[in-house]
Design an enzyme around this catalytic site. Structure first.
Site, short mmCIF file in Angstrom:
data_model
loop_
_atom_site.label_atom_id
_atom_site.label_comp_id
_atom_site.label_asym_id
_atom_site.label_seq_id
_atom_site.Cartn_x
_atom_site.Cartn_y
_atom_site.Cartn_z
N GLU A 45 -9.87 2.75 -5.17
CA GLU A 45 -9.52 4.14 -4.87
C GLU A 45 -8.37 4.68 -5.74
OE1 GLU A 45 -10.87 4.15 -0.19
OE2 GLU A 45 -8.83 3.48 -0.63
N ASP A 84 0.87 -1.18 0.00
CA ASP A 84 0.00 0.00 0.00
C ASP A 84 0.90 1.22 0.00
OD1 ASP A 84 -2.34 1.77 0.49
OD2 ASP A 84 -3.34 -0.13 0.95
N HIS A 138 -2.76 3.34 -4.58
CA HIS A 138 -2.17 2.90 -3.30
C HIS A 138 -0.74 2.39 -3.52
CE1 HIS A 138 -5.60 3.50 -0.66
NE2 HIS A 138 -6.39 2.96 -1.57
C1 ACM Z 1 -10.70 -0.59 0.54
O1 ACM Z 1 -11.20 -0.62 1.67
N1 ACM Z 1 -10.09 0.50 0.11
C2 ACM Z 1 -10.75 -1.74 -0.34
#
Ligand code: ACM
Ligand code: ZN
Length: 505
Positions: free
Chosen positions: A298, A170, A234
């Site tokens: 995201e 991440d 991410h």
């Molecule tokens: C997530 O909770 N961003 C998959």
């Protein structure tokens, strides 16, 4: 005497009398189950501080029998018979025997007192409702040691959880080495930690030896380990290590804050595929599971909209919207995995802007923003794993609306919400419902700076989810779960698991 198992077995019938033994009964039986039997003996020895007796008369006998059910359910099915003279466990496969031994472990943890084990005579016939009963752990925002992960896997398997989704990368850290890209560890696994500003920045990652060991540890417990590399968003840890893979060229840093960052992999730069290919090769080598999770959640497109390389790519592909680049990347990543004999999983954003390109049918969609992603995916013929944040599956949220409860943001997942989640929606056709593999609880670790906090957030909500994913829909009964929970939490106490004990509902 109530036995208070979690998850509730499919069929449970009490009979007259009790099985009793001084000390712990021995565990023996058919040679094919040697691994499971030895492991159960080792677990009980560690849990209670004494070894089970020698296998033989009056103990536990594990026997191979033809499948109780067809398919995967059959492999996981078991029958446990407790009589005054001994305990018999029957299954057609190691998975079933292991689940049966975990049910027995629960009975022993709550039935052992003053050197005497007492279990009521009974017959249990049991098998799962869903084949995917998962738990996700984020080891990027907080790095958990292999020994803690082992502790977790062991107790998850006590609840018949059979998938460990390992969120390995991440913005806040990359956690496994890729030989051709050493900076992923040298730079990407370290960060400034404003919580502990005096701490030196250290590399935090799992070595290939540790990963193989954890996978084998999970496999012995009939848990499949599914690795996730979150792409193309991410990825600040990747960009900090290889800044030319971002749209602006950086500089970037491994982030200590959390949220959604606009810097993502540059969709116009072909060199990202070299890195992703090397990453997939590494995962294919380390993880035997058929699945690799490619993230996809995201992903802001602001950098792509402004980047000349991304704009050129957009024009070449004849796309109108930058978002379509994500769909294009998803298809590319899926093809790359296919050539490595792996099946991709993605968060539900991967469904967006796919009208032009479509998505490979084998892609499994993990529905997290709600249940709509699961509905849309199954309608399009994809298999689905349900992990809706809106419906009980986000275990980083607070347990209850009290100011002292820890958790991310203002949202709440009560134990009740976890219990009531239902991976199959009434709107689904029978065909769509059949595409739902199951569900999982997700533990994001932005605020979980220590093992104990992770335990507190997981338990007992993961127990509630485990029952939802294992037990038949018809037997769902929150009052019954709440009645069984105190006995079960004593088992968790014996296993040294910190469990939330506030209001459930
Ligand atoms: C997530 O909770 N961003 C998959
Ligand atoms: Zn770009």
């Amino acid at each position: 005497m109530r036995i208070d198992l979690i998850p509730q077995p499919v069929y449970l019938e009490y009979r007259e009398g009790f099985f009793q033994s001084t000390g712990l009964p021995g565990i023996g039986g058919d040679e094919v189950f040697q691994g499971e039997m030895a492991l159960a003996a080792e677990q009980l020895h560690r849990d209670l501080g004494l070894p089970p007796g020698p296998p033989g008369k009056g103990g536990v006998v594990c026997r191979e029998l033809p499948p109780l059910r067809e398919g995967e359910q059959g492999k996981e099915a078991y029958r446990l018979t407790v009589t005054g003279g001994g305990i018999t466990l029957e299954a057609s496969a190691g998975a079933g025997i292991y689940h049966g031994l975990q049910t027995l472990r629960q009975l022993i943890l709550s039935g052992y007192e003053d050197n005497t084990l007492t279990i009521p005579c009974l017959t249990i016939t049991d098998y799962p409702r869903f084949s995917w009963r998962g738990c996700m752990l984020d080891v990027s925002r907080h790095f958990y040691t292999p020994s803690f992960i082992k502790k977790l896997l062991d107790v998850l398997s006590l609840h018949h959880i059979n998938v460990f989704h390992w969120h390995l990368t991440d913005d806040q850290g990359w956690r496994f080495p890729v030989a051709a890209y050493p900076e992923l560890i040298e730079i990407g696994s370290k960060r400034r930690d404003t919580r502990n500003p005096r701490e030196p920045q250290v590399k935090q990652f799992y070595t290939p030896v540790e990963i193989r060991e954890l996978v084998a540890y999970a496999e012995a417990r009939h848990i499949m380990v599914v690795p996730e590399v979150d792409l193309p968003g991410h990825t600040k840890a990747v960009l900090a290590a290889y800044p030319d893979l971002g749209c602006t060229g950086g500089p970037y840093e491994v982030d200590d804050r959390h949220g959604i960052f606009s810097d993502v992999l540059c969709a116009g730069n072909d060199r990202i595929f070299d890195l992703v290919g090397a990453v997939f090769d590494t995962l294919a080598e380390l993880f035997p599971a058929p699945y690799v999770h490619i993230g996809g959640d995201e992903v802001p497109v602001s950098r792509w909209e402004a980047c000349p390389k991304c704009r050129r790519r957009l024009a070449e592909l004849g796309f109108e919207r930058a978002r379509q680049l994500q769909a294009w990347l998803t298809v590319r990543f899926a093809q790359m995995l296919k050539s490595r004999s792996k099946i991709p999983l993605g968060w539900d954003e991967v469904l967006e802007d796919t009208e032009q390109l479509g998505l490979p049918e084998e892609l499994v969609v993990m529905s997290w923003r709600g249940q709509e992603g699961g509905l849309k995916a199954s309608a399009a013929g994809h298999r689905v794993v349900m992990a809706p944040s809106s419906d009980g599956c986000y275990l980083d949220y607070r347990h209850y609306d009290l100011p002292e409860e820890p958790g991310l943001g203002s949202r709440i997942t009560r134990v009740y919400d976890a219990y009531m989640t239902n991976p199959v929606l009434p709107e689904m056709t029978a065909g769509e419902a059949a595409l739902v593999l199951g569900g999982q609880g997700n533990l994001w670790s932005e605020l979980l700076y220590a093992d104990r906090w992770a335990e507190y957030m997981l338990f007992p909500r993961i127990c509630a989810l485990a029952e939802t994913f294992w037990s038949p829909r018809e037997s769902k009964d929150f009052a019954s779960f709440a009645r069984r929970l105190p006995v079960h939490q004593k088992r968790l106490d014996i296993l040294n698991i910190l469990s939330y004990r506030g209001p459930l509902q």
